[in-house]
Scaffold this motif. Structure first.
Motif, PDB file in Angstrom:
ATOM      1  N   VAL A   1       4.101  54.753  69.483  1.00 59.36           N
ATOM      2  CA  VAL A   1       4.083  56.074  68.869  1.00 59.36           C
ATOM      3  C   VAL A   1       2.829  56.218  68.014  1.00 59.36           C
ATOM      4  O   VAL A   1       2.509  55.350  67.209  1.00 59.36           O
ATOM      5  N   ASP A   2       2.126  57.329  68.193  1.00 60.03           N
ATOM      6  CA  ASP A   2       0.959  57.639  67.371  1.00 60.03           C
ATOM      7  C   ASP A   2       1.433  58.057  65.984  1.00 60.03           C
ATOM      8  O   ASP A   2       2.459  58.728  65.853  1.00 60.03           O
ATOM      9  N   GLN A   3       0.698  57.691  64.946  1.00 60.50           N
ATOM     10  CA  GLN A   3       1.088  58.026  63.575  1.00 60.50           C
ATOM     11  C   GLN A   3       1.120  59.530  63.323  1.00 60.50           C
ATOM     12  O   GLN A   3       1.778  59.986  62.400  1.00 60.50           O
ATOM     13  N   ASN A   4       0.421  60.296  64.139  1.00 60.35           N
ATOM     14  CA  ASN A   4       0.382  61.745  63.961  1.00 60.35           C
ATOM     15  C   ASN A   4       1.445  62.481  64.765  1.00 60.35           C
ATOM     16  O   ASN A   4       1.464  63.707  64.777  1.00 60.35           O
ATOM     17  N   THR A   5       2.320  61.743  65.431  1.00 65.84           N
ATOM     18  CA  THR A   5       3.401  62.354  66.203  1.00 65.84           C
ATOM     19  C   THR A   5       4.470  62.857  65.249  1.00 65.84           C
ATOM     20  O   THR A   5       4.988  62.100  64.422  1.00 65.84           O
ATOM     21  N   GLU A   6       4.805  64.138  65.369  1.00 67.52           N
ATOM     22  CA  GLU A   6       5.836  64.710  64.512  1.00 67.52           C
ATOM     23  C   GLU A   6       7.203  64.217  64.973  1.00 67.52           C
ATOM     24  O   GLU A   6       7.589  64.408  66.117  1.00 67.52           O
ATOM     25  N   ILE A   7       7.926  63.587  64.073  1.00 68.06           N
ATOM     26  CA  ILE A   7       9.232  63.017  64.379  1.00 68.06           C
ATOM     27  C   ILE A   7      10.347  63.918  63.848  1.00 68.06           C
ATOM     28  O   ILE A   7      11.278  64.259  64.560  1.00 68.06           O
ATOM     29  N   CYS A   8      10.237  64.300  62.596  1.00 75.28           N
ATOM     30  CA  CYS A   8      11.233  65.171  61.971  1.00 75.28           C
ATOM     31  C   CYS A   8      10.626  66.568  61.876  1.00 75.28           C
ATOM     32  O   CYS A   8       9.990  66.914  60.879  1.00 75.28           O
TER      33      CYS A   8
ATOM     34  N   LYS B   1      18.486  68.103  58.247  1.00 70.18           N
ATOM     35  CA  LYS B   1      18.637  69.496  58.685  1.00 70.18           C
ATOM     36  C   LYS B   1      19.255  69.530  60.080  1.00 70.18           C
ATOM     37  O   LYS B   1      20.453  69.482  60.216  1.00 70.18           O
ATOM     38  N   CYS B   2      18.462  69.591  61.119  1.00 66.32           N
ATOM     39  CA  CYS B   2      19.038  69.716  62.466  1.00 66.32           C
ATOM     40  C   CYS B   2      19.534  68.367  63.002  1.00 66.32           C
ATOM     41  O   CYS B   2      20.316  68.327  63.925  1.00 66.32           O
ATOM     42  N   GLU B   3      19.059  67.271  62.438  1.00 64.89           N
ATOM     43  CA  GLU B   3      19.499  65.913  62.753  1.00 64.89           C
ATOM     44  C   GLU B   3      19.148  65.421  64.151  1.00 64.89           C
ATOM     45  O   GLU B   3      19.526  64.321  64.533  1.00 64.89           O
ATOM     46  N   SER B   4      18.415  66.188  64.947  1.00 55.39           N
ATOM     47  CA  SER B   4      18.030  65.687  66.269  1.00 55.39           C
ATOM     48  C   SER B   4      17.057  64.514  66.154  1.00 55.39           C
ATOM     49  O   SER B   4      16.962  63.695  67.059  1.00 55.39           O
ATOM     50  N   CYS B   5      16.361  64.414  65.012  1.00 58.21           N
ATOM     51  CA  CYS B   5      15.423  63.309  64.818  1.00 58.21           C
ATOM     52  C   CYS B   5      16.147  61.979  64.583  1.00 58.21           C
ATOM     53  O   CYS B   5      15.529  60.922  64.592  1.00 58.21           O
ATOM     54  N   ILE B   6      17.446  62.032  64.410  1.00 56.22           N
ATOM     55  CA  ILE B   6      18.228  60.806  64.234  1.00 56.22           C
ATOM     56  C   ILE B   6      18.692  60.284  65.590  1.00 56.22           C
ATOM     57  O   ILE B   6      18.754  59.084  65.813  1.00 56.22           O
ATOM     58  N   ASP B   7      18.996  61.190  66.507  1.00 53.75           N
ATOM     59  CA  ASP B   7      19.562  60.805  67.797  1.00 53.75           C
ATOM     60  C   ASP B   7      18.516  60.786  68.906  1.00 53.75           C
ATOM     61  O   ASP B   7      17.798  59.830  69.075  1.00 53.75           O
ATOM     62  N   GLU B   8      18.443  61.841  69.668  1.00 53.81           N
ATOM     63  CA  GLU B   8      17.625  61.877  70.887  1.00 53.81           C
ATOM     64  C   GLU B   8      16.174  62.265  70.653  1.00 53.81           C
ATOM     65  O   GLU B   8      15.359  62.187  71.552  1.00 53.81           O
ATOM     66  N   GLY B   9      15.851  62.703  69.444  1.00 57.11           N
ATOM     67  CA  GLY B   9      14.512  63.198  69.168  1.00 57.11           C
ATOM     68  C   GLY B   9      14.463  64.692  69.397  1.00 57.11           C
ATOM     69  O   GLY B   9      15.235  65.237  70.186  1.00 57.11           O
ATOM     70  N   TYR B  10      13.557  65.370  68.724  1.00 54.99           N
ATOM     71  CA  TYR B  10      13.496  66.828  68.778  1.00 54.99           C
ATOM     72  C   TYR B  10      13.284  67.346  70.198  1.00 54.99           C
ATOM     73  O   TYR B  10      13.854  68.334  70.597  1.00 54.99           O
ATOM     74  N   ASN B  11      12.475  66.657  70.967  1.00 58.05           N
ATOM     75  CA  ASN B  11      12.191  67.078  72.343  1.00 58.05           C
ATOM     76  C   ASN B  11      12.966  66.258  73.376  1.00 58.05           C
ATOM     77  O   ASN B  11      12.558  66.181  74.532  1.00 58.05           O
ATOM     78  N   ASN B  12      14.064  65.641  72.949  1.00 56.59           N
ATOM     79  CA  ASN B  12      14.856  64.764  73.824  1.00 56.59           C
ATOM     80  C   ASN B  12      13.998  63.676  74.452  1.00 56.59           C
ATOM     81  O   ASN B  12      14.202  63.285  75.592  1.00 56.59           O
ATOM     82  N   ASP B  13      13.035  63.175  73.676  1.00 50.88           N
ATOM     83  CA  ASP B  13      12.091  62.186  74.193  1.00 50.88           C
ATOM     84  C   ASP B  13      12.310  60.788  73.631  1.00 50.88           C
ATOM     85  O   ASP B  13      11.577  59.863  73.954  1.00 50.88           O
ATOM     86  N   GLY B  14      13.322  60.630  72.772  1.00 54.29           N
ATOM     87  CA  GLY B  14      13.605  59.321  72.205  1.00 54.29           C
ATOM     88  C   GLY B  14      12.728  58.958  71.021  1.00 54.29           C
ATOM     89  O   GLY B  14      12.866  57.881  70.456  1.00 54.29           O
ATOM     90  N   LEU B  15      11.805  59.842  70.647  1.00 54.59           N
ATOM     91  CA  LEU B  15      10.963  59.599  69.472  1.00 54.59           C
ATOM     92  C   LEU B  15      11.749  60.059  68.258  1.00 54.59           C
ATOM     93  O   LEU B  15      11.864  61.246  67.984  1.00 54.59           O
ATOM     94  N   ASN B  16      12.321  59.083  67.550  1.00 51.37           N
ATOM     95  CA  ASN B  16      13.225  59.408  66.459  1.00 51.37           C
ATOM     96  C   ASN B  16      13.033  58.481  65.269  1.00 51.37           C
ATOM     97  O   ASN B  16      12.225  57.557  65.309  1.00 51.37           O
ATOM     98  N   ILE B  17      13.761  58.725  64.213  1.00 48.02           N
ATOM     99  CA  ILE B  17      13.655  57.930  62.992  1.00 48.02           C
ATOM    100  C   ILE B  17      14.035  56.467  63.226  1.00 48.02           C
ATOM    101  O   ILE B  17      13.328  55.571  62.748  1.00 48.02           O
ATOM    102  N   PRO B  18      15.110  56.163  63.964  1.00 47.58           N
ATOM    103  CA  PRO B  18      15.418  54.753  64.224  1.00 47.58           C
ATOM    104  C   PRO B  18      14.276  54.019  64.941  1.00 47.58           C
ATOM    105  O   PRO B  18      14.023  52.842  64.666  1.00 47.58           O
ATOM    106  N   LEU B  19      13.555  54.711  65.813  1.00 45.29           N
ATOM    107  CA  LEU B  19      12.412  54.100  66.488  1.00 45.29           C
ATOM    108  C   LEU B  19      11.309  53.789  65.488  1.00 45.29           C
ATOM    109  O   LEU B  19      10.723  52.696  65.518  1.00 45.29           O
ATOM    110  N   VAL B  20      11.018  54.731  64.590  1.00 49.95           N
ATOM    111  CA  VAL B  20       9.987  54.493  63.567  1.00 49.95           C
ATOM    112  C   VAL B  20      10.395  53.320  62.680  1.00 49.95           C
ATOM    113  O   VAL B  20       9.571  52.440  62.386  1.00 49.95           O
ATOM    114  N   LEU B  21      11.656  53.259  62.285  1.00 52.08           N
ATOM    115  CA  LEU B  21      12.152  52.158  61.458  1.00 52.08           C
ATOM    116  C   LEU B  21      11.975  50.826  62.178  1.00 52.08           C
ATOM    117  O   LEU B  21      11.496  49.849  61.603  1.00 52.08           O
TER     118      LEU B  21
END
Length: 73
Positions: A2-9, A45-65
């Motif tokens: 993941v690029d550091q400039n990728t928007e996750i949340c 807020k929408c919490e998609s960044c916790i599960d599947e990622g905003y674009n359903n791409d798997g780029l999420n907070i657990p991945l960053v962690l």
């Protein structure tokens, strides 16, 4: 990797690098700690960044962690 400039949340306009910096600064080790940290301000807020990622791409907070834990971000 993941690029550091990728928007996750998207709802809070937080990029991977910003989230990683907050995780490191506060020595957060669990997803719960990241979500509860008011300075990080993610996943409340929408919490998609916790599960599947905003674009359903798997780029999420657990991945960053996980990437921070393995020193990849």
């Amino acid at each position: 990797m993941v690029d550091q400039n990728t928007e996750i949340c998207v709802c809070n306009s937080k990029k991977a690098g910003q989230i990683a910096k907050c995780i490191k600064k506060h020595n957060l080790t669990t997803l719960e700690e990241v979500l509860e940290n008011e300075e990080c301000n993610v996943g409340n807020k929408c919490e998609s960044c916790i599960d599947e990622g905003y674009n359903n791409d798997g780029l999420n907070i657990p991945l960053v962690l996980a990437m921070v834990k393995s020193s990849k971000l």
